[in-house]
Design an enzyme around this catalytic site. Structure first.
Site, PDB file in Angstrom:
ATOM      1  N   ASN A  41      12.837  31.950 -10.267  1.00 27.07           N
ATOM      2  CA  ASN A  41      13.493  33.234 -10.530  1.00 27.07           C
ATOM      3  C   ASN A  41      13.262  33.690 -11.966  1.00 27.07           C
ATOM      4  OD1 ASN A  41      15.200  31.001 -11.009  1.00 27.07           O
ATOM      5  ND2 ASN A  41      17.042  32.238 -10.881  1.00 27.07           N
ATOM      6  N   GLU A  54      11.948  33.141  -4.438  1.00 23.52           N
ATOM      7  CA  GLU A  54      11.244  33.292  -3.156  1.00 23.52           C
ATOM      8  C   GLU A  54      10.252  34.444  -3.219  1.00 23.52           C
ATOM      9  OE1 GLU A  54      14.451  33.005  -3.744  1.00 23.52           O
ATOM     10  OE2 GLU A  54      15.584  32.286  -2.031  1.00 23.52           O
ATOM     11  N   CYS A  88      15.412  38.828  -0.073  1.00 29.39           N
ATOM     12  CA  CYS A  88      14.347  37.842   0.162  1.00 29.39           C
ATOM     13  C   CYS A  88      14.148  37.593   1.652  1.00 29.39           C
ATOM     14  CB  CYS A  88      14.645  36.542  -0.571  1.00 29.39           C
ATOM     15  SG  CYS A  88      14.443  36.717  -2.357  1.00 29.39           S
TER      16      CYS A  88
HETATM   17  N1  THU Z   1      18.267  33.858  -6.872  1.00 32.39           N
HETATM   18  C1  THU Z   1      17.062  33.445  -6.366  1.00 32.39           C
HETATM   19  O1  THU Z   1      16.115  33.187  -7.099  1.00 32.39           O
HETATM   20  N2  THU Z   1      16.950  33.340  -5.021  1.00 32.39           N
HETATM   21  C2  THU Z   1      17.945  33.644  -4.134  1.00 32.39           C
HETATM   22  O2  THU Z   1      17.692  33.700  -2.942  1.00 32.39           O
HETATM   23  C3  THU Z   1      19.296  33.873  -4.621  1.00 32.39           C
HETATM   24  C4  THU Z   1      19.406  34.219  -6.053  1.00 32.39           C
HETATM   25  C5  THU Z   1      18.391  33.979  -8.327  1.00 32.39           C
HETATM   26  C6  THU Z   1      18.517  35.386  -8.838  1.00 32.39           C
HETATM   27  C7  THU Z   1      19.230  35.172 -10.140  1.00 32.39           C
HETATM   28  O3  THU Z   1      18.258  34.881 -11.141  1.00 32.39           O
HETATM   29  C8  THU Z   1      20.066  33.940  -9.923  1.00 32.39           C
HETATM   30  O4  THU Z   1      19.549  33.317  -8.765  1.00 32.39           O
HETATM   31  C9  THU Z   1      21.542  34.219  -9.730  1.00 32.39           C
HETATM   32  O5  THU Z   1      21.748  35.141  -8.735  1.00 32.39           O
END
Ligand code: THU
Length: 130
Positions: A41, A54, A88
């Site tokens: 992320n 993702e 996602c």
């Molecule tokens: N996040 C993801 O990378 N994938 C997900 O499916 C849920 C949320 C990240 C986004 C943000 O950087 C952090 O988790 C908190 O929401």
């Protein structure tokens, strides 16, 4: 491929850019070609411009000419594995009929699910046909 994919996602998680949430997520996607792409992320000071792990992995794959997702692993450091957000899930649906999804945490817990289970009755390109 389950273990390899989870391991790749765990490695990718280390590159998460999370100065705001401090919540690291790693993802690894196995495409039907057999190739694996990873992502973490990437947050932004505007918050809304943040991209989930993702989607980073999937967009890397698609932009390299890949077309279909077979399996995805998502890793977090949480007590219980966490699940992909709604956006996602919709992006996964664009590139597969029914991908297998491994939700894992760094403690070794793994939940095996599928896109069909996480996003039943998805709106897809098939729905755009009149
Ligand atoms: N996040 C993801 O990378 N994938 C997900 O499916 C849920 C949320 C990240 C986004 C943000 O950087 C952090 O988790 C908190 O929401």
């Amino acid at each position: 491929m389950k273990e390899i994919l989870i391991e790749e996602a765990k490695k990718a998680m280390q590159n998460a850019y999370v100065p705001y949430s401090n919540f690291m997520v790693g993802a690894a996607v196995l495409m039907k070609s057999g190739k694996v792409y990873t992502g973490a992320n990437i947050e932004n000071s505007s918050y809304g411009a943040t991209v989930c792990a993702e989607r980073v992995a999937i967009f890397k794959a698609i932009s390299e000419g890949e077309t279909e997702i077979k399996e995805i692993a998502v890793v977090t450091e949480t007590e219980t594995p966490s699940s992909p957000c709604g956006i996602c899930r919709q992006v996964i649906a664009e590139f597969c009929d029914d991908a297998i999804i491994f939700l894992a945490n760094t403690k070794g817990n793994v939940i095996e699910t599928s896109l069909k289970e996480l996003l039943p009755m998805a709106f897809t390109k098939k729905n755009l046909k009149k």
